[in-house]
Motif scaffolding. Structure first.
Motif, PDB file in Angstrom:
ATOM      1  N   THR A 120       0.681  -1.241   0.127  1.00  0.00           N
ATOM      2  CA  THR A 120       0.097   0.119  -0.029  1.00  0.00           C
ATOM      3  C   THR A 120       0.828   1.284   0.069  1.00  0.00           C
ATOM      4  O   THR A 120       0.693   2.184  -0.611  1.00  0.00           O
ATOM      5  CB  THR A 120      -1.044   0.122   1.214  1.00  0.00           C
ATOM      6  N   ARG A 126       2.258   1.830  -3.334  1.00  0.00           N
ATOM      7  CA  ARG A 126       1.333   2.206  -4.269  1.00  0.00           C
ATOM      8  C   ARG A 126       0.992   3.959  -3.994  1.00  0.00           C
ATOM      9  O   ARG A 126       0.748   4.619  -4.906  1.00  0.00           O
ATOM     10  CB  ARG A 126       0.015   1.491  -4.132  1.00  0.00           C
ATOM     11  N   MET A 161       1.884  -9.144  -7.561  1.00  0.00           N
ATOM     12  CA  MET A 161       0.945  -8.847  -8.864  1.00  0.00           C
ATOM     13  C   MET A 161       1.557  -7.711  -9.684  1.00  0.00           C
ATOM     14  O   MET A 161       1.457  -7.828 -10.929  1.00  0.00           O
ATOM     15  CB  MET A 161      -0.096  -7.941  -8.087  1.00  0.00           C
ATOM     16  N   LEU A 165     -13.669 -23.915  -7.798  1.00  0.00           N
ATOM     17  CA  LEU A 165     -15.066 -23.563  -7.048  1.00  0.00           C
ATOM     18  C   LEU A 165     -16.202 -23.287  -7.985  1.00  0.00           C
ATOM     19  O   LEU A 165     -17.247 -23.596  -7.582  1.00  0.00           O
ATOM     20  CB  LEU A 165     -14.495 -22.106  -6.288  1.00  0.00           C
ATOM     21  N   SER A 216     -14.420 -16.480  -4.667  1.00  0.00           N
ATOM     22  CA  SER A 216     -13.286 -17.189  -4.538  1.00  0.00           C
ATOM     23  C   SER A 216     -12.018 -16.324  -4.963  1.00  0.00           C
ATOM     24  O   SER A 216     -10.918 -16.825  -4.470  1.00  0.00           O
ATOM     25  CB  SER A 216     -13.389 -18.309  -5.797  1.00  0.00           C
ATOM     26  N   ILE A 217     -12.149 -15.168  -5.330  1.00  0.00           N
ATOM     27  CA  ILE A 217     -10.883 -14.017  -5.313  1.00  0.00           C
ATOM     28  C   ILE A 217     -10.734 -13.451  -4.177  1.00  0.00           C
ATOM     29  O   ILE A 217     -11.884 -12.743  -3.851  1.00  0.00           O
ATOM     30  CB  ILE A 217     -10.832 -13.113  -6.598  1.00  0.00           C
ATOM     31  N   PRO A 218      -9.975 -13.749  -3.204  1.00  0.00           N
ATOM     32  CA  PRO A 218      -9.931 -12.991  -1.931  1.00  0.00           C
ATOM     33  C   PRO A 218      -9.580 -11.551  -2.070  1.00  0.00           C
ATOM     34  O   PRO A 218      -9.029 -11.001  -3.283  1.00  0.00           O
ATOM     35  CB  PRO A 218      -8.627 -13.837  -1.017  1.00  0.00           C
ATOM     36  N   PHE A 230      -7.439  -9.958  -0.454  1.00  0.00           N
ATOM     37  CA  PHE A 230      -5.975  -9.468  -0.655  1.00  0.00           C
ATOM     38  C   PHE A 230      -5.616  -9.552  -2.161  1.00  0.00           C
ATOM     39  O   PHE A 230      -4.487  -9.083  -2.303  1.00  0.00           O
ATOM     40  CB  PHE A 230      -5.291 -10.134   0.428  1.00  0.00           C
ATOM     41  N   VAL A 231      -6.593 -10.022  -2.927  1.00  0.00           N
ATOM     42  CA  VAL A 231      -6.434 -10.026  -4.171  1.00  0.00           C
ATOM     43  C   VAL A 231      -6.772  -9.034  -5.173  1.00  0.00           C
ATOM     44  O   VAL A 231      -6.695  -8.022  -5.646  1.00  0.00           O
ATOM     45  CB  VAL A 231      -6.520 -11.183  -5.123  1.00  0.00           C
ATOM     46  N   PRO A 256      -5.540  -4.904  -4.000  1.00  0.00           N
ATOM     47  CA  PRO A 256      -4.701  -4.282  -4.671  1.00  0.00           C
ATOM     48  C   PRO A 256      -4.857  -4.170  -6.320  1.00  0.00           C
ATOM     49  O   PRO A 256      -4.360  -3.414  -6.917  1.00  0.00           O
ATOM     50  CB  PRO A 256      -3.421  -5.349  -4.564  1.00  0.00           C
ATOM     51  N   LEU A 257      -5.854  -5.208  -6.737  1.00  0.00           N
ATOM     52  CA  LEU A 257      -6.053  -4.968  -8.226  1.00  0.00           C
ATOM     53  C   LEU A 257      -6.743  -3.846  -8.587  1.00  0.00           C
ATOM     54  O   LEU A 257      -6.431  -2.999  -9.396  1.00  0.00           O
ATOM     55  CB  LEU A 257      -6.790  -6.236  -8.637  1.00  0.00           C
ATOM     56  N   ALA A 267      -6.880  -1.261  -6.798  1.00  0.00           N
ATOM     57  CA  ALA A 267      -5.816   0.009  -6.218  1.00  0.00           C
ATOM     58  C   ALA A 267      -5.041   0.407  -7.448  1.00  0.00           C
ATOM     59  O   ALA A 267      -4.929   1.320  -7.965  1.00  0.00           O
ATOM     60  CB  ALA A 267      -4.976  -0.075  -5.102  1.00  0.00           C
ATOM     61  N   ILE A 311      -5.146  -2.803   3.356  1.00  0.00           N
ATOM     62  CA  ILE A 311      -4.788  -2.218   1.726  1.00  0.00           C
ATOM     63  C   ILE A 311      -5.078  -0.936   1.496  1.00  0.00           C
ATOM     64  O   ILE A 311      -4.467  -0.150   0.714  1.00  0.00           O
ATOM     65  CB  ILE A 311      -5.419  -3.483   0.910  1.00  0.00           C
TER      66      ILE A 311
END
Lengths: 534, 334, 304
Positions: free
Chosen positions: A258, A261, B295, B313, C139-141, C143-144, C147-148, C150, C250
């Motif tokens: 963070t 960023r 990422m 899932l 299913s996408i947590p 924490f993913v 940031p995506l 952001a 985040i």
């Protein structure tokens, strides 16, 4: 519940904010407001209660010790609350002459009474300051703190007059000016502290923004928990003309991604630290802003010396030799650190003994001599913590050892306090750890290995080692002192109670509008000299 | 009317309920595709590593250089972040380990966690919720207030205490398994640590399950066919097992498929606190967590596990929907 | 109705008391204490610090002292932060409340329509599409997702910031991140609930009677169909208010969620006790609210 009170900030908030093309950072630069990433909410702002780097960053802008860090020369000291100082020949008696126009941020003069009050407060057994040991250098300081001495007038601090302070030390300490830059040596405003409670009372909250009084270049303006702390220019500061910034805003950003960023998004001037995963990326994308500097600290692995399996020095030495430190630095920590050959990180004229090296062949030979082989493997657990990157770091050692030596390593991850608790109770086998120096002198890395020191945490001790340190403390010749300290370090390293890995660097991003920001190994930037220009 | 249906079912006997459901399930294309996908993922995760390990060279370095299926824990710090190639099918990770084999081995753990922890929490949760929902108001209140208390306890505190509690006993257990039962130590290190993990997730996961189950029971027990059964003088336990539980299956399956991902992700968090998978072993949750740090720099490490995780899932979810429809006693044929 | 509420509130107080007592004991069983740290300090100093917070006394006495203070409205001082627990909560609750409400709005606005539409168009492409999107949300947590959003949204949209908590624009991305999962759950649950209802006799009867499709859905089906979702929303709101740790870190939000984690990790006994008290109260209230809503939606339950 007082719902109306809780809702009001939300309702009062303006729905639309003005939007202009200028990026936020330029606006702050113009207003001379420095935005600093500061990793976490501080434990407090009372310089005599707190113990960490996070707090230190804020406190150095609010308060001022007798001496001030030189903005570019890490070994240099400049006049702070004291205009000048002198010492006797063997550095045991020091005289500090306070600034004649030194003032607290409420206009009251800073006098020797404030210093005496501060030193009595931090050393009082009833106040129980965690970092009181930083003042044990003062004659009888330790005795007073432990309650063996009741009369503070016997402690080695004397006020000659309102502006002359005399300090008597327990031994020759040539680096006293460095110590006075540490927040434990700062004065506290006697009148304000006493207005909120007695001298030794805790939780009086005199540090709240509405009542806090300080003697540094800035004073406290806002303190919003987990949101920000803002300090603004102190008009009563004796050297107010030198101060360039109008304000500094400290953001407690715990998440390093963070923080990065926010820097990319032009929201701040200085980040606290870069995560290893981001280092390569930032080095490439932000070459101008990327900073990599020496930081006074060492990372190492401790052995639990009370365990039978680590009694043999050959085993410990083999585990140390098996580690390719440069590879770890290049591929895991990535901060351009220096492979540690000893515990004391390079400083001034002190050079470490250079015992810890990488030599895979010698390592396997030694462990064979110690009686281990593929059919009789040495099994142990490496304790580590749950902090970012700790897992990859530990896995790298695990792999290196298992590839070269007949060992079976398991990794145990523990949350921070459990990890600390296991370390101090010697409830581990091997553990990763590190140490950050408090002041630029080898003793900041060497004193902790004495018997019974709470930070030793290895179970190792040696009378010989302590004798050498004792001799060094009494030595008046600096060269002789360094020779003795080096001898002590060599003795320590040859016993291999720890495996030194690397000497720290601090890797962060600094916006190019920040001027007069120089690399300092303690990262104790004197904010009064820093300027912002486009 | 439902009573008529039940009567009809009794005539054809229970066996045909399942074969009937199976017939309906087979007609649902999405469910069939999902089943195939799940079967494939299970095969890949559990069978392929076994094939890969068969005949693999003993020496890990030689194996890493020559064999097609890599050791998932073999590091090569000089080959980090290698892109996908014929040698490393999905490339390597931050420590130079083969991502493909890590993904499969991680899948074993995550699928196990999803399966076992879900089963535990469904059994405990449904039983508890059903009993609470069908008991007197007083018992019901007491049971649900206990759930409230457990729900309010700080999760992290429980986990830290739990990890402390087990760490001593785990060592004893592993030693026992290795010495007395002659298990492979690698195997023990990998799986023995999962037992406390199952307990931890199962023990906390049933709370919400119990709430949902109770709400279902409360809803169903007010319906006509149950009241009819009561007036017929059937035993409470019979009504619960024969009439209420079968009617709950559909919604509970849907809810269960929803909890599986959160269980799999909880595992990653727990393993960082010392409960769960031991380093250097991986799981999908861990791969996702580690991948999310790359990422900006190496998105592959995030994207690959994300795709596999999501795919599993999706399949689970559509299969759940298909099962719900197939098992619904009220489901119409239109 | 009033009788139910009163009895539930009395039970609620008991729940909170038990919760406080159990937490009080459990947190003191964890290794370390508020004063264990990276650097060790002299024994006499740690001793004195423990004394200051009565940690040297037996646990029942400590709990007595705590409760006495609590009845006077004092939640104690934080042993690891130079703040009163009440000040910390006062500073962080507004942000959590805003974040919780916004993400609940996001979740409901996405979840209920998506669930209803998917149920009405069962086994069609619309159904599958909606459910795939919902499953992505689950299913996408966070924490993913966080940031995506952001990195790729905030960096490119002028008014949005990657992190920070100032003007209302800063509420958007965190609310989406936090609400996505809840929204997806609500969509799934609503779909299931709607399917149950659509097959029920009273809807078929209404259909046979020639009630228009619109009236059928909005007057009859939705009422019953969202019951499971409503039962879920109550406790979910309590979770959104307090379980936002990841989203808070985040997006750099000064909320309550991080106290559960940091207070536990710092062994800040009194802060943790304070947030558990607050969370317990929220759970009790949220469950009560959900139960009342259920009674209002389902006439059959009113008889009880």
């Amino acid at each position: 519940m007082r719902l109306a009170f809780i809702l009001s900030p939300a309702l009062l908030m303006p729905f639309l904010s003005s939007c202009d093309k200028e990026s936020p950072i330029d606006k702050y630069t113009e207003k001379k407001i420095l935005i600093v990433g500061n990793s976490n909410e501080p434990a407090g702002l009372d310089p005599q209660i707190v113990t960490g780097v996070i707090e230190s960053n804020i406190i150095t802008s609010l308060f001022e010790g007798l001496c001030v860090q030189h903005p570019s020369d890490s070994g240099g000291s400049m006049p702070g609350a004291a205009a000048r100082w002198d010492a006797n020949e063997d550095f045991t008696e020091w005289t500090f002459h306070l600034q004649k126009n030194g003032k607290w941020s409420d206009g009251m003069p800073v006098t020797t009474a404030d210093f005496l009050f501060a030193y009595e407060r931090i050393l009082s057994p009833d106040f129980a300051a965690k970092y009181s040991s930083m003042l044990y250098y003062i004659k009888n300081g330790e005795k007073f703190n432990k309650g063996e001495l009741k009369d503070f007038s016997e402690v080695g601090v004397k006020a000659i007059d309102d502006h002359t302070l005399k300090i008597f030390l327990r031994a020759p300490i040539p680096f006293l000016p460095h110590l006075t830059k540490h927040y434990t040596w700062y004065p506290v405003p006697k009148h304000t502290v006493l207005a909120h409670g007695t001298m030794t009372e805790r939780n009086t909250y005199w540090t709240a923004p509405e009542s806090m009084v300080s003697n540094g270049p800035f004073k406290l303006e806002t303190w919003k928990f987990n949101d920000r702390i803002e300090v603004i220019r102190n008009p009563h500061y004796w050297d107010a003309d030198t101060v360039k910034l109008n304000a500094i805003r400290y953001l407690p950003i715990g998440n390093k991604y963070t923080e990065a960023r926010m820097f990319f998004n032009d929201q701040m001037h200085v980040t606290e630290r870069l995560a290893p995963e981001m280092i390569g990326y930032c080095r490439e994308r932000y070459p101008e802003e990327f900073r990599q500097e020496v930081y006074l600290g060492c990372d190492f692995i401790r052995f639990n010396m009370t365990l039978e399996k680590f009694k043999d020095v050959r085993v410990r030495k083999a585990l140390s030799l098996a580690i390719d430190r440069q590879l770890i630095i290049d591929k895991v920590t990535k901060g351009g650190e220096e492979p540690a050959q000893g515990i004391v990180s390079p400083m001034g004229e002190y050079k470490t003994a250079g015992i810890a090296k990488h030599n895979a062949e010698q390592a396997s030979q030694l462990i064979e001599e110690a009686g281990y082989s593929d059919s009789n493997k040495l099994k142990f657990t490496l304790l580590t913590t749950d902090r970012d990157g700790a897992k990859t770091y530990a896995e790298a050692f695990q792999d290196m050892w298992q590839k070269i030596l007949p060992v079976e390593v398991s990794i145990e991850q523990r949350e921070w306090k459990s990890y600390q608790d296991m370390m101090s109770k010697l409830g581990y086998e091997m553990t990763t750890g590190g140490w950050i120096g408090d002041y630029p002198d080898p003793t900041t890395f060497l004193d902790m290995w004495k018997k019974g020191d709470g930070n030793n945490r290895t179970g190792w001790h040696s009378e010989e080692y302590e004798k050498l340190l004792g001799k060094a403390e009494l030595a008046t010749d600096p060269a002789e002192r360094i020779r003795l300290l080096r001898q002590a370090e060599t003795l320590f390293l040859n016993e291999h109670p720890i495996v030194p890995i690397y000497w720290h660097t601090s890797v962060y991003l600094l916006h190019d509008s920040v001027k007069n920001w120089h690399p300092l190994p303690l990262r104790n930037q004197p904010y009064k000299f820093i300027d912002l220009k486009k | 009317m439902p009573t008529e249906k039940n009567a009809a079912k009794d005539v054809i006997k229970g066996q045909s309920l399942w074969s009937d459901a199976w017939l309906r399930l087979k007609k649902n294309h999405m469910a069939v595709i999902s089943m195939a996908v799940l079967a494939l993922i299970f095969l890949l995760c559990f069978i392929l590593p076994a094939i890969g390990n068969f005949n693999a060279p003993e020496d890990p370095a030689i194996r890493a250089a020559e064999h097609w299926f890599k050791n998932p824990n073999y590091q090569n710090l000089n080959n980090t972040f290698a892109p996908p190639s014929g040698h490393h099918w999905l490339g390597t990770d931050q420590s130079g380990r083969d991502l493909f084999s890590r993904l499969l081995y991680g899948g074993q753990i995550s699928l196990l966690v999803g399966l076992v922890a879900t089963t535990i929490s469904v059994i405990v949760g449904v039983a508890y919720g059903a009993i609470a929902g069908y008991s007197s108001e007083r018992t019901d209140s007491l049971m649900m207030r206990i759930v409230d208390i457990l729900y309010g306890l700080p999760f992290l505190v429980l986990v830290i205490l739990f990890s402390l509690l087990i760490s001593e006993h785990m060592k004893e257990l592993s030693e026992f398994l290795i010495n007395d039962w002659k298990w492979e130590s690698v195997f023990v290190n990998k799986y023995a640590n999962l037992i406390p993990l199952f307990i931890a997730i199962g023990a906390l996961g049933w709370l919400t399950m119990a709430r949902v189950a109770r709400a279902q029971v409360m809803n169903i027990k007010k319906q006509d066919f149950v009241e009819a059964a009561v007036s017929l003088g059937l035993k409470k336990s019979t009504i619960l097992t024969r009439h209420i539980l079968p009617n709950m299956i559909g919604p509970m399956i849907v809810y269960t498929t929803l909890t599986v991902p959160s269980f799999i992700l909880t595992e990653a968090t727990l393993s960082y606190l010392g409960v769960g998978v031991q380093s250097p072993n991986s799981s999908w949750g861990i791969l996702l967590q580690e991948g999310s740090r790359y990422m900006e720099t190496n998105a592959r490490l995030l994207i690959v596990p994300s795709i596999v995780f999501s795919l599993t899932l999706f399949a689970l979810n559509f299969l759940g929907d298909g099962l719900r429809d197939a098992l619904d006693p009220k489901a119409s044929k239109d | 109705m009033l009788r139910i509420i009163i009895s539930r509130l009395t039970q609620g107080i008991l729940v909170i008391f038990c919760l406080l007592a159990i937490t009080f004991v459990l947190i003191r069983l964890m290794p370390g204490d508020p004063f264990t740290g990276e650097k060790s300090h002299a024994a006499h100093i740690i001793e004195k610090n423990r004394e200051n917070f009565s940690l040297d006394k037996p646990i029942p006495i400590q709990f007595g002292v705590y409760l006495t203070k609590l009845t006077q409205g004092d939640m104690g001082d934080s042993p690891t932060r130079e703040q009163k627990v009440s000040t910390i909560i006062k500073h962080s609750f507004p942000a959590s409340l805003i974040l919780g409400i916004c993400s609940m709005i996001v979740a409901i606005c996405i979840g209920i329509p998506a669930g209803v539409i998917a149920a009405l168009k069962k086994n069609s492409l619309i159904d599958y599409g909606t459910m795939v999107i919902a499953m992505i949300g689950i299913s996408i947590p966070s924490f993913v997702i966080g940031p995506l959003l952001a990195s790729y949204v905030a960096m490119n949209v002028p008014l949005l910031k990657v992190a920070g908590w100032g003007d209302p624009f800063d509420w958007i991305l965190p609310s989406i991140t936090l609400g996505a999962m809840t929204g997806a759950y609500i969509a799934r649950i609503t779909r299931g609930g709607m399917l149950e209802v659509i097959n029920q006799d009273y809807i078929r009867t209404a259909k046979a009677k020639g009630v228009s499709q619109f009236n059928l859905i909005f007057k009859h089906a939705i009422r019953g169909g969202i019951i499971p979702a409503v039962a879920y929303v109550g406790p979910a709101f309590a979770m959104l208010l307090t379980g936002s740790f990841v989203v808070e870190t985040i997006f750099q939000i000064p909320g309550m969620g991080q106290h559960f984690v940091t207070a536990t990790k710092d062994r800040d006994y009194f802060l943790l006790q304070g947030v558990v008290l607050l969370f317990g109260t929220l759970i009790v209230l949220a469950n009560l609210a959900a139960d009342i809503a259920l009674v209002l939606l389902n006439p059959r339950l009113r008889e009880a």
